[in-house]
Design a protein around this motif. Structure first.
Motif, short mmCIF file in Angstrom:
data_model
loop_
_atom_site.label_atom_id
_atom_site.label_comp_id
_atom_site.label_asym_id
_atom_site.label_seq_id
_atom_site.Cartn_x
_atom_site.Cartn_y
_atom_site.Cartn_z
N VAL A 1 35.60 20.47 77.91
CA VAL A 1 34.39 19.65 77.92
C VAL A 1 34.44 18.70 79.12
O VAL A 1 35.48 18.11 79.42
N PRO A 2 33.31 18.54 79.84
CA PRO A 2 33.28 17.54 80.91
C PRO A 2 33.74 16.18 80.38
O PRO A 2 33.31 15.75 79.30
N PRO B 1 41.02 26.29 61.12
CA PRO B 1 39.92 25.39 61.46
C PRO B 1 40.35 24.14 62.24
O PRO B 1 39.97 23.02 61.90
N ILE B 2 41.16 24.34 63.26
CA ILE B 2 41.60 23.24 64.12
C ILE B 2 41.07 23.52 65.53
O ILE B 2 41.24 24.62 66.05
N LEU B 3 40.45 22.51 66.15
CA LEU B 3 39.89 22.70 67.49
C LEU B 3 40.37 21.60 68.44
O LEU B 3 39.88 20.46 68.36
N PRO B 4 41.30 21.91 69.34
CA PRO B 4 41.62 20.97 70.41
C PRO B 4 40.44 20.86 71.39
O PRO B 4 39.81 21.87 71.72
N ILE B 5 40.17 19.66 71.84
CA ILE B 5 39.08 19.42 72.80
C ILE B 5 39.70 18.81 74.05
O ILE B 5 40.28 17.72 74.00
N ILE B 6 39.58 19.52 75.18
CA ILE B 6 40.27 19.17 76.41
C ILE B 6 39.25 18.74 77.47
O ILE B 6 38.27 19.46 77.71
N PRO B 7 39.45 17.61 78.13
CA PRO B 7 38.51 17.19 79.17
C PRO B 7 38.80 17.87 80.51
O PRO B 7 39.93 18.26 80.79
N TYR B 8 37.74 18.03 81.32
CA TYR B 8 37.94 18.50 82.69
C TYR B 8 36.98 17.75 83.61
O TYR B 8 35.97 17.19 83.16
#
Length: 469
Positions: free
Chosen positions: A257-258, A348-355
């Motif tokens: 995700v931005p 049902p686990i979602l890591p959210i990584i910034p870029y």
């Protein structure tokens, strides 16, 4: 167990002999077998759904009906609809120097096909390959997962009622039986499961030079492009991550995700999941985890993230659930060395990584093993095309998750560590067929110029051939 393995080996030899007695079943025979498979799915739909409910402790009835009954029926019908066309010899152009010869490719059955199916969609991932193999004229031996014993029992009862054991047979048993199953010299072997087990299956099959199709998994990314509709993306990623409680080989495994949109995306994702499942613990639409071992593995991933100081957002509370339900959890910007970032999550686990740039995001994906699927959300054509053409994955969706698998006319398969080979549609028919190349050559032809002795006029003909070939 030894009796089971011995019986399986005897059944395999009987199926081989049956194939030799009918090496290329005609259209009517294949169509009849497919029709019986569809009839079986209709007749046993309720027992299969009850069995899946028992195996999972709770299986969403709507998901079970859609993905493990309706989709397989559609698969069978698609194979029947196209079967006559697929069976025909295929015309291929003949080089000028071999004219007037005619090139044809003739699809032929490979013999006895083995299918090792997983537990997450225990009907669809058993009958889908089975339908393709039957359409190609093969006998089929199925080894379903021991983690869904009730469903496997119903599958065996269903097949025994509608098929002769020399047409289709179901073998039950645990890992030892599965290992012995993969040692059989099948005409083709399809395995769906983890990369770790897939390697062992490929190694074992290689001893017999058995061709394999491996449908594995990996860490499929969902990319929020810089021109994405954030609300729409959140809804589709929430769907892809919560179907079957994330126990899907093509479920989004993490989101890129931005950086400026991280908070907004997480807020919208939580809102959508709460909209889908106002009470996760009680919702009929939310599936439980297949086993205590798998649930403990997921819980340990969350606990590790929390111990490392990760902001973990749990969406719902399943601590008092009487089933093995596990509430969705978001891991916000976790360190990349935790288990959730280097193991396939399958839950049902979602890591959210910034870029910070598209180049950074593409490099992040490219430097990791090629995933089974990739999902790009954007309304910008250039951004969309860059991801579709410059990234390597088994399949991809634009502004969608998972549903490319349901397009049964397109090939489905992995690449690299996410698998090898593909099936579905005509590709499935071809996977389970030997495509025999045949040259039909009339007696009056130009091949004489290759015959010794090489006279001067033949040398001249050879030079002319070099110009036109």
């Amino acid at each position: 167990m030894q009796d089971t393995i011995h019986c399986m080996q005897e059944r395999f030899r009987a199926m081989q002999q049956a194939h030799l007695s009918e090496p290329n079943p005609d259209h009517a025979t294949r169509s009849d077998r497919l029709k019986r498979l569809e009839l079986a799915l209709h007749r046993f739909s309720d027992p299969l759904m009850e069995a899946m409910q028992a195996d999972f402790s709770h299986r969403s009835s709507s998901e079970a009906a859609a993905f493990d009954v309706t989709v397989p029926i559609g698969d069978v019908r698609m194979n029947r609809r196209h079967l006559r066309h697929w069976m025909r010899p295929r015309r291929y152009a003949t080089p000028k120097h071999l004219l007037p010869g005619r090139g044809r490719v003739i699809p032929q059955p490979k013999g006895v096909v083995g299918v090792i199916s997983p537990w997450n969609f225990p009907v669809y991932l058993a009958t889908g390959p089975m339908a393709a193999a039957i359409a190609a004229g093969n006998r089929v031996m199925l080894k379903p997962s021991e983690l869904t014993p009730h469903t496997s029992d119903v599958l065996k009862q269903m097949i025994n009622e509608l098929f002769d054991p020399n047409e289709v047979d179901v073998v039950l048993g645990g890992p030892d039986v599965a290992a012995a199953f993969s040692e059989l010299p099948f005409g083709h072997l399809l395995f769906t499961g983890s990369t770790q087990v897939g390697r062992k299956v490929a190694e074992t099959a290689a001893r017999n030079l058995t061709p394999v199709t491996l449908e594995l998994g990996g860490k499929s990314p969902a990319i929020i492009g810089q021109h994405a509709d954030l609300a729409y993306a959140a809804k589709r990623i929430a769907f892809g991550k919560t179907v079957n409680a994330g126990q899907v080989c093509v479920a989004p495994d993490y989101a890129l995700v931005p950086r400026a949109q991280m908070d907004s995306f997480a807020i919208q994702l939580v809102a959508v999941i709460n909209e889908f499942f106002p009470d996760v613990a009680e919702s009929d639409d939310y599936t439980a985890i297949i086993s205590e071992r798998h649930q403990h593995r997921l819980q340990s991933m969350i606990e590790e993230a929390e111990a490392r100081g990760v902001n973990v957002i749990r969406v719902g509370d399943t601590r008092r659930a009487t089933t093995r339900k596990e509430a969705p959890a978001l891991l916000i910007d976790p360190p990349l060395d935790i288990r959730a970032m280097h193991e396939e999550i399958f839950g049902p686990i979602l890591p959210i990584i910034p870029y910070d740039s598209q180049e950074e995001a593409m490099r992040f994906v490219a430097t990791r093993p090629s995933p089974l699927a990739l999902y790009i959300f954007t309304d910008n054509k250039a951004e969309r095309d860059a991801w579709v053409t410059q990234s390597l994955s088994g399949g991809a969706c634009v502004n969608e998750t998972m549903m490319h698998v349901a397009v049964d006319t397109m090939p489905f398969g992995g690449v690299g560590e996410s698998g090898m080979g593909a099936y579905h549609g005509k590709t499935g028919f071809d996977t389970f067929s030997h495509l025999k190349s045949v040259l039909y050559q009339p007696k009056l032809n130009t091949s004489f110029i290759f015959n010794p002795p090489m006279r001067p006029y033949k040398r001249i003909a050879g030079k002319l051939l070099r110009k036109i070939i």
